[in-house]
Every structure is written in C-alpha cells, then in structure tokens.
Motif scaffolding. Structure first.
Motif, PDB file in Angstrom:
ATOM      1  N   THR A 333       0.853  -1.193   0.000  1.00 61.61           N
ATOM      2  CA  THR A 333       0.000   0.000   0.000  1.00 61.61           C
ATOM      3  C   THR A 333       0.885   1.238   0.000  1.00 61.61           C
ATOM      4  OG1 THR A 333      -1.644  -1.207   1.296  1.00 61.61           O
ATOM      5  CG2 THR A 333      -1.921   1.188   1.132  1.00 61.61           C
ATOM      6  N   PRO A 334       1.257   1.726  -1.178  1.00 62.30           N
ATOM      7  CA  PRO A 334       2.146   2.901  -1.225  1.00 62.30           C
ATOM      8  C   PRO A 334       1.418   4.152  -0.744  1.00 62.30           C
ATOM      9  CG  PRO A 334       1.347   2.370  -3.415  1.00 62.30           C
ATOM     10  CD  PRO A 334       0.864   1.278  -2.507  1.00 62.30           C
ATOM     11  N   PRO A 335       2.173   5.080  -0.189  1.00 66.39           N
ATOM     12  CA  PRO A 335       1.543   6.332   0.252  1.00 66.39           C
ATOM     13  C   PRO A 335       1.098   7.175  -0.937  1.00 66.39           C
ATOM     14  CG  PRO A 335       3.937   6.473   0.422  1.00 66.39           C
ATOM     15  CD  PRO A 335       3.614   5.063   0.053  1.00 66.39           C
ATOM     16  N   GLY A 336       0.216   8.118  -0.656  1.00 66.73           N
ATOM     17  CA  GLY A 336      -0.208   9.052  -1.688  1.00 66.73           C
ATOM     18  C   GLY A 336      -1.256   8.484  -2.617  1.00 66.73           C
ATOM     19  N   ASN A 337      -1.461   9.165  -3.732  1.00 70.25           N
ATOM     20  CA  ASN A 337      -2.495   8.801  -4.699  1.00 70.25           C
ATOM     21  C   ASN A 337      -1.884   7.997  -5.837  1.00 70.25           C
ATOM     22  OD1 ASN A 337      -4.530  10.258  -3.317  1.00 70.25           O
ATOM     23  ND2 ASN A 337      -3.772  12.162  -4.222  1.00 70.25           N
ATOM     24  N   ARG A 338      -2.524   6.873  -6.135  1.00 71.37           N
ATOM     25  CA  ARG A 338      -2.003   5.951  -7.134  1.00 71.37           C
ATOM     26  C   ARG A 338      -2.998   5.852  -8.290  1.00 71.37           C
ATOM     27  NH1 ARG A 338      -1.806  -0.210  -5.623  1.00 71.37           N
ATOM     28  NH2 ARG A 338      -2.365   0.820  -3.675  1.00 71.37           N
ATOM     29  N   LEU A 339      -2.478   5.720  -9.510  1.00 69.90           N
ATOM     30  CA  LEU A 339      -3.300   5.415 -10.679  1.00 69.90           C
ATOM     31  C   LEU A 339      -2.929   4.018 -11.153  1.00 69.90           C
ATOM     32  CD1 LEU A 339      -5.266   6.186 -12.999  1.00 69.90           C
ATOM     33  CD2 LEU A 339      -3.274   7.093 -14.229  1.00 69.90           C
ATOM     34  N   ALA A 355      -5.784  -8.227 -10.473  1.00 72.33           N
ATOM     35  CA  ALA A 355      -5.073  -7.041  -9.989  1.00 72.33           C
ATOM     36  C   ALA A 355      -5.977  -5.812 -10.032  1.00 72.33           C
ATOM     37  CB  ALA A 355      -3.818  -6.817 -10.827  1.00 72.33           C
ATOM     38  N   LEU A 356      -6.792  -5.706 -11.090  1.00 72.03           N
ATOM     39  CA  LEU A 356      -7.721  -4.576 -11.209  1.00 72.03           C
ATOM     40  C   LEU A 356      -8.726  -4.573 -10.069  1.00 72.03           C
ATOM     41  CD1 LEU A 356      -9.071  -2.210 -12.704  1.00 72.03           C
ATOM     42  CD2 LEU A 356     -10.202  -3.888 -14.174  1.00 72.03           C
ATOM     43  N   TRP A 357      -9.278  -5.732  -9.751  1.00 75.63           N
ATOM     44  CA  TRP A 357     -10.241  -5.806  -8.650  1.00 75.63           C
ATOM     45  C   TRP A 357      -9.584  -5.455  -7.317  1.00 75.63           C
ATOM     46  CZ3 TRP A 357     -11.850 -11.019 -11.142  1.00 75.63           C
ATOM     47  CH2 TRP A 357     -12.774 -10.781 -12.162  1.00 75.63           C
ATOM     48  N   GLN A 358      -8.331  -5.870  -7.140  1.00 73.82           N
ATOM     49  CA  GLN A 358      -7.605  -5.512  -5.927  1.00 73.82           C
ATOM     50  C   GLN A 358      -7.440  -3.994  -5.834  1.00 73.82           C
ATOM     51  OE1 GLN A 358      -3.772  -7.421  -5.532  1.00 73.82           O
ATOM     52  NE2 GLN A 358      -3.103  -5.972  -3.960  1.00 73.82           N
ATOM     53  N   ALA A 359      -7.108  -3.357  -6.947  1.00 74.53           N
ATOM     54  CA  ALA A 359      -6.953  -1.898  -6.952  1.00 74.53           C
ATOM     55  C   ALA A 359      -8.285  -1.213  -6.671  1.00 74.53           C
ATOM     56  CB  ALA A 359      -6.388  -1.443  -8.293  1.00 74.53           C
ATOM     57  N   ASN A 360      -9.364  -1.719  -7.271  1.00 78.56           N
ATOM     58  CA  ASN A 360     -10.689  -1.138  -7.020  1.00 78.56           C
ATOM     59  C   ASN A 360     -11.059  -1.228  -5.544  1.00 78.56           C
ATOM     60  OD1 ASN A 360     -11.246  -0.302  -9.635  1.00 78.56           O
ATOM     61  ND2 ASN A 360     -12.242  -2.209 -10.214  1.00 78.56           N
ATOM     62  N   GLU A 361     -10.792  -2.386  -4.935  1.00 79.50           N
ATOM     63  CA  GLU A 361     -11.121  -2.572  -3.525  1.00 79.50           C
ATOM     64  C   GLU A 361     -10.328  -1.620  -2.634  1.00 79.50           C
ATOM     65  OE1 GLU A 361     -10.469  -6.664  -2.673  1.00 79.50           O
ATOM     66  OE2 GLU A 361     -12.168  -7.360  -3.877  1.00 79.50           O
ATOM     67  N   GLN A 374     -16.667  -2.989 -24.030  1.00 81.59           N
ATOM     68  CA  GLN A 374     -17.522  -3.692 -23.078  1.00 81.59           C
ATOM     69  C   GLN A 374     -16.899  -4.970 -22.526  1.00 81.59           C
ATOM     70  OE1 GLN A 374     -20.442  -2.768 -21.585  1.00 81.59           O
ATOM     71  NE2 GLN A 374     -20.053  -0.792 -22.543  1.00 81.59           N
ATOM     72  N   SER A 375     -15.582  -5.099 -22.632  1.00 84.82           N
ATOM     73  CA  SER A 375     -14.913  -6.211 -21.970  1.00 84.82           C
ATOM     74  C   SER A 375     -14.998  -6.008 -20.458  1.00 84.82           C
ATOM     75  CB  SER A 375     -13.452  -6.290 -22.405  1.00 84.82           C
ATOM     76  OG  SER A 375     -12.770  -5.087 -22.078  1.00 84.82           O
ATOM     77  N   THR A 376     -14.652  -7.049 -19.711  1.00 83.17           N
ATOM     78  CA  THR A 376     -14.739  -6.955 -18.253  1.00 83.17           C
ATOM     79  C   THR A 376     -13.848  -5.841 -17.723  1.00 83.17           C
ATOM     80  OG1 THR A 376     -15.239  -9.316 -18.081  1.00 83.17           O
ATOM     81  CG2 THR A 376     -14.456  -8.227 -16.096  1.00 83.17           C
ATOM     82  N   ALA A 377     -12.637  -5.735 -18.230  1.00 77.86           N
ATOM     83  CA  ALA A 377     -11.740  -4.678 -17.764  1.00 77.86           C
ATOM     84  C   ALA A 377     -12.314  -3.297 -18.048  1.00 77.86           C
ATOM     85  CB  ALA A 377     -10.367  -4.824 -18.416  1.00 77.86           C
ATOM     86  N   ALA A 378     -12.915  -3.134 -19.226  1.00 82.07           N
ATOM     87  CA  ALA A 378     -13.502  -1.839 -19.586  1.00 82.07           C
ATOM     88  C   ALA A 378     -14.642  -1.472 -18.651  1.00 82.07           C
ATOM     89  CB  ALA A 378     -13.996  -1.876 -21.029  1.00 82.07           C
ATOM     90  N   ARG A 379     -15.425  -2.464 -18.238  1.00 84.67           N
ATOM     91  CA  ARG A 379     -16.560  -2.192 -17.356  1.00 84.67           C
ATOM     92  C   ARG A 379     -16.140  -2.020 -15.902  1.00 84.67           C
ATOM     93  NH1 ARG A 379     -18.841  -6.512 -20.270  1.00 84.67           N
ATOM     94  NH2 ARG A 379     -18.843  -7.809 -18.408  1.00 84.67           N
ATOM     95  N   GLU A 380     -15.114  -2.749 -15.486  1.00 84.25           N
ATOM     96  CA  GLU A 380     -14.724  -2.731 -14.078  1.00 84.25           C
ATOM     97  C   GLU A 380     -13.847  -1.527 -13.724  1.00 84.25           C
ATOM     98  OE1 GLU A 380     -15.596  -4.820 -11.589  1.00 84.25           O
ATOM     99  OE2 GLU A 380     -16.951  -5.934 -12.902  1.00 84.25           O
ATOM    100  N   ALA A 381     -13.103  -1.008 -14.686  1.00 86.64           N
ATOM    101  CA  ALA A 381     -12.249   0.157 -14.412  1.00 86.64           C
ATOM    102  C   ALA A 381     -13.093   1.422 -14.318  1.00 86.64           C
ATOM    103  CB  ALA A 381     -11.195   0.296 -15.506  1.00 86.64           C
ATOM    104  N   ASP A 382     -12.545   2.435 -13.662  1.00 83.44           N
ATOM    105  CA  ASP A 382     -13.246   3.714 -13.573  1.00 83.44           C
ATOM    106  C   ASP A 382     -13.433   4.327 -14.956  1.00 83.44           C
ATOM    107  OD1 ASP A 382     -13.352   3.594 -10.775  1.00 83.44           O
ATOM    108  OD2 ASP A 382     -11.355   4.486 -10.592  1.00 83.44           O
ATOM    109  N   GLU A 383     -12.487   4.068 -15.836  1.00 88.39           N
ATOM    110  CA  GLU A 383     -12.560   4.631 -17.180  1.00 88.39           C
ATOM    111  C   GLU A 383     -11.802   3.720 -18.137  1.00 88.39           C
ATOM    112  OE1 GLU A 383     -12.338   9.165 -19.005  1.00 88.39           O
ATOM    113  OE2 GLU A 383     -11.986   8.757 -16.876  1.00 88.39           O
ATOM    114  N   ALA A 384     -12.250   3.656 -19.387  1.00 93.42           N
ATOM    115  CA  ALA A 384     -11.609   2.797 -20.382  1.00 93.42           C
ATOM    116  C   ALA A 384     -11.066   3.631 -21.529  1.00 93.42           C
ATOM    117  CB  ALA A 384     -12.591   1.765 -20.914  1.00 93.42           C
TER     118      ALA A 384
END
Length: 602
Positions: A333-339, A355-361, A374-384
């Motif tokens: 868990t690095p400090p600060g804001n991560r993208l 990994a994407l789901w871990q970041a979302n959580e 409309q792939s899973t990654a496109a739908r699960e990420a904040d933006e595609a």
C-alpha cells in the motif's frame, strides 16, 4: 477454457456450431466437441486435436437438432484426450455442459456426488457441472432451478453453457470469464467472443459478471447476481465479418502485421493536435494529484506497460510496470495517490482482472487500456481507453502491441500536461508530428524489410538474443517473446547493460544478437561488441546513421524519427523476423502449441 459457442434457432444448428468453433480456433486449444439436443436424447461428438478432426468424427452424421453447444478446450485439469474434451455429460447423458475457467471447489463437489452414486470418467473440473445439475434434477427440481442451484454451489471463475434433454433451452452463466449473446431475429448465439457468430449478426448483449441466462427460441431471460430479472441493452459491434478472415494472407499473424498502418491510424485518430503538439484522450478523471502510476499487464501487454512506464518517468511522472500475476505480492500500500492502468488486449485476462479488482477494492483510481469494447476490464475500471486496433485473431499479439504502446505514449503526454509533478517533454511537438506519420512509416518498413533473408541466414542458430536500452529494452523483450512464441526456438530479451552480468556466458558463434538501437545510445554499441568478441553475429536494428551500423554484421533499417516511433518501427522489423523464421520452420504460426489467445485462468 478456451472457446464456447452455443446456438438455438429454427434451423439445423450443427453447421453453425462447427463454423463457430472454427472461428474460435485463434484462441488456442487442444481438443474440441459438440453436443446437440436431437429430440430423443443428446448427441455428443468430441475428440482431442483440431476442429478438423472433430469434423471428420461428425462426417456423415445427420441431425435435425435446433439447439446445441460447442467448445474448444485448452487444458487446465487433465491432459488433452477424448475423455477430457468438452462437452461433458452426466452418467445418464441427460445434461451436457461446456465450461471456461476453473471450478475451485470441484474436488469437494465430486466427492459428495460420488458418495451419492454419480460416476466420473474424466480428469476435468468441468465434469462436476452436469453431474451436479443431474443431482438437483433427480430431486424434483425443474431444469432452470437445477441450473441455478448448481451455479450457487460453484466457486471459482467460469463461463458455462448447458443443455438438458427434453428442455428447449440453453442455460448459461458467467463469473470472471467472458460470454456474449448474439441476436439474429428469433435465433440466438452464445459465445466467448464475437467472431464466433459475426457472420450471422452484429447485434450483441455482453453478459455482466454474475449473470445467468435462459435462452429459448422465442425469448431470453436474464437473471443478475442477486437473482433478480435483469435488462441489458443491445449493442452493435462495429467489426466487419471480413476483419476476422485471413484475406490474401497465408496467416492471420501476417495479415495483422500488415494491418498496422490501419490500426495505428485508428488509434491516433482524433487524439493528436499537431498544431499544439498535444494529445487529447478525453479522460474525465482528474489526475492532477496522482503520485505514482502502476501499469499492469501480462506477456505482450506487460511489455507495452514497460514502454509506457519508461515514457512516464521521462515526463517526471513516477511510474512502474508490474506483471499482473505478481501484483498482489509486490505492491503493498504505497503512500499518496495511485493510478492503476490495466493493459489488456482482450480485457478478460484473469491475472490482470484480479489485480484490477484488488486496486478497485483499495479505492485506487483505475484505467483500462484495452481493445475490446464492453470487456470486463472496460466495465470494471473507472474509465476505459480503447486502442481501436480491431479484432486480432493470431495468438501472438502484433498490431495490438503497437497500438497499446502508442496509446500509452499519448497517456504519458496527457499526464505530463495535467499532473502537478509532470513535465512536458521538450520534443513533444516532434513526437506528436511523428506519431501522425507512424502509419506511413510502418508501411514503408513492411514493403522494404530484409527480415526474410536474415531469417534464412540465422535459421539454425542455438539461441537468439535481443538487447536494448530504455524504450528499446521493452522492444527487445517483446521481440524475444514473439520469436519464442511462434518459432519454438530459444530466445531471450535483455536490457543491454545486463548482457555482461550473466547472459554473456551463453553467447557463442551460434547466438545472433539483435541490438535495438532506435535512439541515440552508444552504450548498447559497447554491449553488442562484447557479444561480438565472443563470436556472436550482431544485427543492428537502427537508423542507418547510428554508430552500431559500422560494428554490426547485418542491419535492419528503421527511420531516424522520434525515439518512440523509431522503437515501434524496430518492433515491426522483429515481428517480421519472427514470422519468417517460423515460416521457414513450418510452425503453426496462428495457433502455437500450448498457448491461448485469451488466458482466463490464473
């Protein structure tokens, strides 16, 4: 895994299912099979080997069935064999199922069913599905209820399609593995990917994670993860059927290498302002206070992530490329804001999604750089952000790497402009101008490449080394991966400076070294000379006026453009080299052994 096709309609379905399996061959597989409901039971044909072998098994059979399922399997549980091929049935042949993914609790389910008297004949985890449905049917449940109860019992990732004797429905569900519905009048298709039915319809519904579905001739019922009736919009795919064919080319890979001028043109279209020297990716998120960027991918996508991370760091935006399978173990868990940037061609790669789901959580801002709308990654990420490369059928990624690298280049310039710590590179105007010219420069490389000759010259080498620094390092690693994927020959990609820290021990006169020198870095020349002194032939992949040309034994031309573009053109040369070597060795170029296009298991 790897490919599912199902069809229900008012026509005989055997031929459309076989054709669908052929369209899914690009995903990689080692066995294939079909099950249809024929009015007096289920007919099942399956075998290890190719779809062509399956067609020989079916040859001469007549079937009036109007619904059925098919599958191409890439082995996870049990070796390729007739017994392990899908579809799998229960002991009474009432239920047939095909499945992508992994049922993590299959052993405990299997033990319970064996105690109840159910028999198993394969090594697969999939076989528990039809037997579990049969178990619930034997206890008086209707088919839909038996299917839903079975789905509730399963743990893991899956896309599943099932047919039941006496029931005019196809039952299906997805969790963590893609499944899409194709709609053609009152005829329906289910598949892992759109090309399986694109010849018939371009109207689709992408199932959401957790959805289950009952498909009948006259209607489709969607049920969401909360067991509630769901509604989904019908979307239109913008691919054309001819895009999924080989056309005039001998292999899909060669077609896709040669389609890069078009795919790159689509990638940059509307996103570059040559007058201002800027990029416009139409990102809604405020990324001004991002402290660090994690670019995460697997295989070729990881190499694109390396390319992007190098550029971001040059713009004073802290960035790191991470292999998706190692994300959980190596980030903390690095400090600060991560993208978090998920780089995935299909948008369905299991390690990257995990990994994407871990970041979302963790509440991290997430972007998906993907090819599939409309792939899973496109739908699960904040933006595609879509690379717009069009369908890629060859298992070895080519045009999608180029488009991923270009899109990540544009993302680096966007972050350099909007991020508080970012600095616009001094040659941004040149970069944007050269990106606009990149499609034409790729075409020039395609028409003038000398890789066919070099492939013949070095065909029987013991090993092939690829070296580079900076952006060239990611290109070297990608060149080596492409080479080993389709030639089955030993190849390695190294940071040039690391050659002397171990790998040099492997260098002999039968180890050609391909040195990527697409930017002004004389240190790689020194590293190449170290290998040459041990007997290695050196092939310079560089502009003609680079210092390494005087040292090298052979030369692959790239124009002297901005380093981003020159490196991407070097990559095209290495793609062609791999292709020509594989052709000389008579390899299965589009379907390399043991590999799959979309890896939906971890």
């Amino acid at each position: 895994m790897c490919g599912i096709i199902a069809h229900i309609g008012d026509e005989r379905v055997l031929n459309p299912i076989v054709t669908g399996l052929e369209k899914l061959e690009y995903r990689g597989y080692d066995s294939a099979g079909i099950a249809v409901k024929n009015g007096s039971g289920l007919d099942v044909w399956k075998c290890s080997g190719r779809v062509s072998d399956l067609k020989e098994t079916i040859d001469g059979e007549e079937s009036k069935a109007n619904l059925g399922i098919g599958h191409t399997r890439w082995s996870t549980h049990g070796p390729p064999s007739d017994e392990n091929a899908h579809p799998h049935t229960d002991g009474s042949d009432r239920v047939a199922a095909v499945h992508n993914g992994i049922i993590e609790n299959h052993e405990s389910i299997k033990e319970r069913l064996i105690e109840e008297g159910y028999e198993f004949t394969s090594d697969t985890d999939t076989e528990v599905i039809p037997n579990l449905i049969a178990y619930y049917l034997d206890r008086g449940n209707e088919a839909l209820s038996a299917f839903e109860q079975t789905i509730d019992d399963l743990e893991g990732s899956y896309a599943i399609a099932v047919i039941v004797d006496g029931i005019d429905s196809i039952f299906a569900a997805r969790r963590g593995s893609p499944l899409v519905l194709g709609i053609e009048d009152e005829s329906y298709y289910l598949a892992s990917d759109v090309p399986a039915f694109l010849d018939h319809t371009d109207e689709v519904v992408y199932l959401e994670d957790g959805d289950s579905i009952e498909v009948r001739e006259e209607r489709v019922n969607f049920i969401d993860e909360n067991d509630q009736t769901a509604q989904h919009e019908i979307e239109q795919v913008d691919w054309q059927p001819e895009e999924t064919g080989k056309g005039q080319y001998d292999h899909f890979m060669l077609k896709e290498i040669h389609s890069q001028p078009t795919s790159l043109q689509k990638t940059v279209e509307g996103r570059l302002d040559t007058d201002a020297g800027t990029t416009d990716l139409d990102i809604d998120k405020d990324l001004s206070d991002i402290d660090t960027v994690h670019l995460v991918g697997c295989g070729t996508s990881y190499h694109a992530a390396l390319f992007g991370a190098s550029l971001l760091n040059r713009c004073d935006v802290s960035a790191r490329a991470i292999r998706a399978s190692e994300y959980e173990a190596n980030t903390g868990t690095p400090p600060g804001n991560r993208l978090f940037v998920a780089v995935t061609q299909s948008g369905e790669t299991a390690d990257t999604l995990g990994a994407l789901w871990q970041a979302n959580e963790a509440g991290v801002e997430t972007l998906a750089v993907t090819n599939v709308v409309q792939s899973t990654a496109a739908r699960e990420a904040d933006e595609a952000l879509y690379i717009r490369a069009g369908p890629e059928i060859g298992v070895a990624a080519t045009k999608t790497f180029s488009s991923q690298a270009v899109l990540l280049t544009m993302l680096s310039q966007h972050l350099a402009r909007v991020n508080e710590s970012g600095n616009r590179v001094e040659d941004a105007d040149e970069l944007v101008a050269d990106l606009m010219e990149l499609p034409d420069e790729v075409e020039h490389i395609l028409q003038s490449s000398d890789t066919a000759r070099l492939a013949r010259k070095f065909l029987h080498s013991e090993s092939y080394f690829f070296i580079g620094r900076g952006l060239g390092c990611s290109v070297a690693k990608e060149g080596a991966l492409k080479f080993k994927e389709i030639t089955y020959e030993h190849a390695e990609g190294f940071a040039s400076g690391e050659l002397k820290h171990g790998p040099l021990a492997l260098v002999t006169e039968k180890t050609p070294v391909f040195a990527v020198c697409a930017e002004d870095n004389e240190k790689t020349v020194t590293n190449a000379k170290e290998a040459q002194a041990r007997g290695a032939s050196i092939v310079a992949v560089s502009p003609p006026d680079h210092g390494i040309v005087d040292t090298a034994d052979d030369h692959l031309y790239v124009p002297d453009l901005h380093s981003v573009c020159s490196n991407l053109l070097a990559n095209v040369q290495l793609q062609l080299l791999s292709y020509h070597c594989a052709t000389e060795l008579d390899r299965a170029i589009d379907k390399p052994r043991n590999l799959a296009k979309s890896v939906t298991v971890e």
